[in-house]
Design a protein around this motif. Structure first.
Motif, mmCIF file in Angstrom:
data_model
loop_
_atom_site.group_PDB
_atom_site.id
_atom_site.type_symbol
_atom_site.label_atom_id
_atom_site.label_comp_id
_atom_site.label_asym_id
_atom_site.label_seq_id
_atom_site.Cartn_x
_atom_site.Cartn_y
_atom_site.Cartn_z
ATOM 1 N N GLY A 104 0.816 -1.201 0.000
ATOM 2 C CA GLY A 104 0.000 0.000 0.000
ATOM 3 C C GLY A 104 0.850 1.251 0.000
ATOM 4 N N ILE A 105 0.298 2.323 0.550
ATOM 5 C CA ILE A 105 0.989 3.619 0.542
ATOM 6 C C ILE A 105 2.131 3.677 1.550
ATOM 7 C CG2 ILE A 105 -1.040 4.864 -0.295
ATOM 8 C CD1 ILE A 105 -1.546 5.795 2.576
ATOM 9 N N GLY A 106 2.258 2.643 2.374
ATOM 10 C CA GLY A 106 3.330 2.646 3.382
ATOM 11 C C GLY A 106 4.644 2.090 2.877
ATOM 12 N N LEU A 107 4.701 1.672 1.624
ATOM 13 C CA LEU A 107 5.944 1.104 1.092
ATOM 14 C C LEU A 107 7.075 2.130 1.172
ATOM 15 C CD1 LEU A 107 7.154 -1.387 -0.401
ATOM 16 C CD2 LEU A 107 6.656 -0.185 -2.537
ATOM 17 N N ASN A 108 8.193 1.734 1.778
ATOM 18 C CA ASN A 108 9.305 2.677 1.931
ATOM 19 C C ASN A 108 10.642 2.155 1.418
ATOM 20 O OD1 ASN A 108 10.018 0.817 3.900
ATOM 21 N ND2 ASN A 108 9.331 2.109 5.600
ATOM 22 N N ARG A 109 10.618 0.972 0.800
ATOM 23 C CA ARG A 109 11.839 0.455 0.180
ATOM 24 C C ARG A 109 11.454 -0.450 -0.985
ATOM 25 N NH1 ARG A 109 14.033 -3.719 4.871
ATOM 26 N NH2 ARG A 109 12.148 -5.007 5.023
ATOM 27 N N ALA A 110 12.399 -0.679 -1.859
ATOM 28 C CA ALA A 110 12.121 -1.484 -3.045
ATOM 29 C C ALA A 110 11.736 -2.905 -2.645
ATOM 30 C CB ALA A 110 13.338 -1.511 -3.958
ATOM 31 N N PRO A 111 10.771 -3.521 -3.316
ATOM 32 C CA PRO A 111 10.385 -4.898 -3.007
ATOM 33 C C PRO A 111 11.552 -5.859 -3.236
ATOM 34 C CG PRO A 111 8.757 -3.833 -4.427
ATOM 35 C CD PRO A 111 9.952 -2.934 -4.384
ATOM 36 N N ALA A 112 11.509 -6.983 -2.538
ATOM 37 C CA ALA A 112 12.525 -8.026 -2.715
ATOM 38 C C ALA A 112 12.492 -8.525 -4.156
ATOM 39 C CB ALA A 112 12.267 -9.170 -1.749
ATOM 40 N N PRO A 113 13.627 -8.960 -4.682
ATOM 41 C CA PRO A 113 13.676 -9.411 -6.076
ATOM 42 C C PRO A 113 12.619 -10.460 -6.430
ATOM 43 C CG PRO A 113 15.894 -9.173 -5.217
ATOM 44 C CD PRO A 113 14.975 -8.960 -4.065
ATOM 45 N N TRP A 114 12.375 -11.409 -5.509
ATOM 46 C CA TRP A 114 11.387 -12.448 -5.827
ATOM 47 C C TRP A 114 9.977 -11.879 -5.932
ATOM 48 C CZ3 TRP A 114 7.127 -14.076 -3.041
ATOM 49 C CH2 TRP A 114 7.059 -13.703 -1.698
ATOM 50 N N GLU B 147 13.646 1.026 -10.765
ATOM 51 C CA GLU B 147 13.518 0.362 -12.057
ATOM 52 C C GLU B 147 12.042 0.334 -12.442
ATOM 53 O OE1 GLU B 147 16.040 -0.631 -13.832
ATOM 54 O OE2 GLU B 147 17.640 -0.422 -12.331
ATOM 55 N N GLU B 148 11.753 0.466 -13.729
ATOM 56 C CA GLU B 148 10.360 0.496 -14.176
ATOM 57 C C GLU B 148 9.616 -0.780 -13.806
ATOM 58 O OE1 GLU B 148 7.775 1.405 -18.221
ATOM 59 O OE2 GLU B 148 9.895 1.918 -18.114
ATOM 60 N N LYS B 149 10.317 -1.904 -13.793
ATOM 61 C CA LYS B 149 9.695 -3.193 -13.503
ATOM 62 C C LYS B 149 9.385 -3.383 -12.020
ATOM 63 C CE LYS B 149 14.201 -5.516 -13.074
ATOM 64 N NZ LYS B 149 14.139 -5.645 -11.619
ATOM 65 N N ASP B 150 9.798 -2.457 -11.165
ATOM 66 C CA ASP B 150 9.641 -2.622 -9.721
ATOM 67 C C ASP B 150 8.238 -2.326 -9.211
ATOM 68 O OD1 ASP B 150 12.252 -3.363 -9.582
ATOM 69 O OD2 ASP B 150 12.994 -1.512 -8.658
ATOM 70 N N ALA B 151 7.316 -1.957 -10.094
ATOM 71 C CA ALA B 151 5.946 -1.675 -9.675
ATOM 72 C C ALA B 151 4.973 -2.243 -10.700
ATOM 73 C CB ALA B 151 5.722 -0.173 -9.510
#
Length: 514
Positions: free
Chosen positions: A130-140, A172-176
């Motif tokens: 949600g809106i609380g994301l504060n770091r890039a998601p894990a690669p998996w 990176e564009e693919k990160d979302a």
């Protein structure tokens, strides 16, 4: 409409819980019910498989609660918990237990999981982050999100596309996730309207989850989303006992050999936006063409093929300057000399901006609340390079405060900035990416200032009218054939549209009722 920051939304949640004496779990249930109602109204139990991907925070809790409602109404669902952390939010766990009580067993996904099979005609509900994301998601997790995208199934995101931050651009564009539709709680998010992040959202809609009105109405925001109901109070009606002098005299100053059309378009737009009188100030080479193309305008000249002097004995209400002007040495000197003693409100565009960018000392000569209307490259020349759209807004605000000017950042959602506030426009379309469209905007804003609109209101209102005129005209032309002249022809219809009351939806009777 106010655009609340993530911090403000969390504060609104807290305020609502305390004032309404409810639990956070009840607020989550409200959200889930609103999402369900939106889906159910459109699908009515259609036999489509719905895959719900839920994180382990409150966004995931919304998805888990939604799954329960979908199952209770007979929808074919599959529920997945994206197990990216050992931490769980309290309300997520409450709703997970409720789901298990109904014998619905989610599939838990982790770094070693097999990617779920999803059909192209299925629906994906994205409730991972949600809106609380504060770091890039894990690669998996990024790989999972990319897999969801590759299925080409319809993606419905809860509140915000997963992986998208509220205050910065993904690395990176693919990160979302790129969502086909976003159901945003209570308010859209700023990221929906910026070039680098807006591409992740095709369409969006706001769901009212009952956040307390007192907080929403009394809390100031950095950005407002501007629609018809926001600009309607700006409108100044015409008086019966008035004349052309009542509505101001605009001077449109610009043009050079081969670029007189820009001044013609700006002058015409200025007249169409309501200025009582318009005088075009151009080099001598533009006299005949302007008088022929626009008989309603008066014309003054200064210089042969470009403006080399600025002298007039009139007292304009506003001066729109820079369209088609060129940056010849004698033109730059003429502008510098003119600014030295000018006290008249200004709207500056095109080469007027380029002259300011190359001669920054001229910024000190601008009247307070001068309106600048740069496209991205012109803005960069004024404020310097930026690292992303958020940095661009920060630097624009600093520039605005330092120079006490209003800046219209032109684009798909033009943003008007004055000091710490930003006003994001909702009208306009891709067909307006055409020669002369910016000249028309300069004319519209100048015409509003001439009529007595305060500069900030003139800028915000002018941007709205410009976009609405384009939206109305494009219905007849299509995107590819929309021209600046057609946009100008739509200005009157844009004014009329301000007072149109939407028609109620038609009721369709069944054959039995008929």
């Amino acid at each position: 409409m106010k655009l609340f920051s993530a911090a403000q939304i969390y504060e609104a949640d807290k305020f609502t819980i305390e004032k309404q004496q409810i639990s956070s779990e009840i607020l989550m249930e409200r959200s889930a019910v609103q999402i369900f109602n939106w889906i159910h109204t459109r699908m009515q139990g259609a036999p489509v498989k719905i895959h719900l991907f839920c994180g382990i925070g409150n966004n995931g809790g919304d998805g888990i609660a939604l799954a329960r409602h979908l199952q209770e109404h007979g929808y074919n669902i599959a529920v997945y918990v994206v197990n990216y952390s050992k931490k769980r939010s309290k309300d997520f766990l409450i709703n997970l237990e409720r789901l298990k009580d109904r014998k619905i067993w989610p599939e838990f996904l982790d770094s070693d999981c097999t990617m779920p099979l999803i059909g192209r005609d299925d629906i994906i509900v994205d409730a991972i982050f949600g809106i609380g994301l504060n770091r890039a998601p894990a690669p998996w997790v990024v790989n999972l999100m990319n897999h969801l995208q590759e299925t080409e199934a319809f993606v419905l995101s809860v509140d915000i596309p997963s992986g998208l931050f509220t205050d910065r651009v993904p690395k990176e564009e693919k990160d979302a996730i790129k969502a086909n539709f976003v159901l945003s709680f209570q308010t859209p998010k700023l990221v929906f309207f910026l070039p680098e992040t807006g591409k992740y959202i095709d369409q969006w809609e706001v769901l009212d989850i009952g956040l307390d009105p007192e907080y929403l109405t009394t809390t100031e925001t950095e950005y407002d989303l501007i629609g018809k109901h926001d600009v309607l109070p700006f409108y100044i009606p015409r008086k019966k006992y008035s004349h052309k002098g009542t509505y101001g005299h605009a001077l449109i100053l610009g043009g050079s050999k081969g670029k007189i059309g820009a001044v013609t378009l700006a002058s015409k737009a200025c007249l169409n936006s309501g200025a009582g009188l318009v005088t075009a100030y151009v080099p001598e080479c533009g006299l005949t063409s302007l008088q022929t193309a626009l008989p309603e305008a008066m014309v003054l000249t200064g210089g042969k093929d470009s403006i080399s002097k600025i002298e007039f004995d009139m007292e304009p209400s506003v001066i729109g300057i820079g369209i088609g002007l060129g940056t010849a040495e004698d033109t730059v000197k003429a502008i510098s000399d003119f600014l030295e003693n000018n006290k008249t409100p200004l709207v500056i565009d095109a080469d007027g901006l380029n002259i300011l960018a190359k001669n920054k000392d001229l910024l000190k000569k601008l009247p307070a609340q001068t309106i600048l209307t740069p496209h991205p490259k012109e803005l960069e020349r004024l404020i310097g390079k930026w690292k992303d759209d958020f940095d661009k807004l920060k630097k624009t605000k600093t520039f605005s405060k330092t120079n006490n000017c209003i800046i219209v950042i032109k684009g798909a959602h033009s943003i008007t900035v004055y000091g710490e506030r930003g006003y994001i426009n909702t009208t306009g379309n891709p067909g307006m990416a055409t020669a002369g469209s910016g000249d028309a905007l300069t004319g519209i804003i100048s015409g509003l200032v001439a009529q007595g609109y305060e500069p900030l209101k003139a800028a915000v209102f002018g941007v709205y009218l410009h976009g609405k005129a384009g939206d109305i005209s494009v219905e007849e032309t299509g995107y590819q054939s929309l021209t600046a002249s057609k946009i100008i022809q739509g200005i009157g219809k844009a004014f009329i549209d301000l007072f149109k009351i939407p028609e109620p939806p038609q009721q369709v009777q069944s054959e039995e009722a008929q």
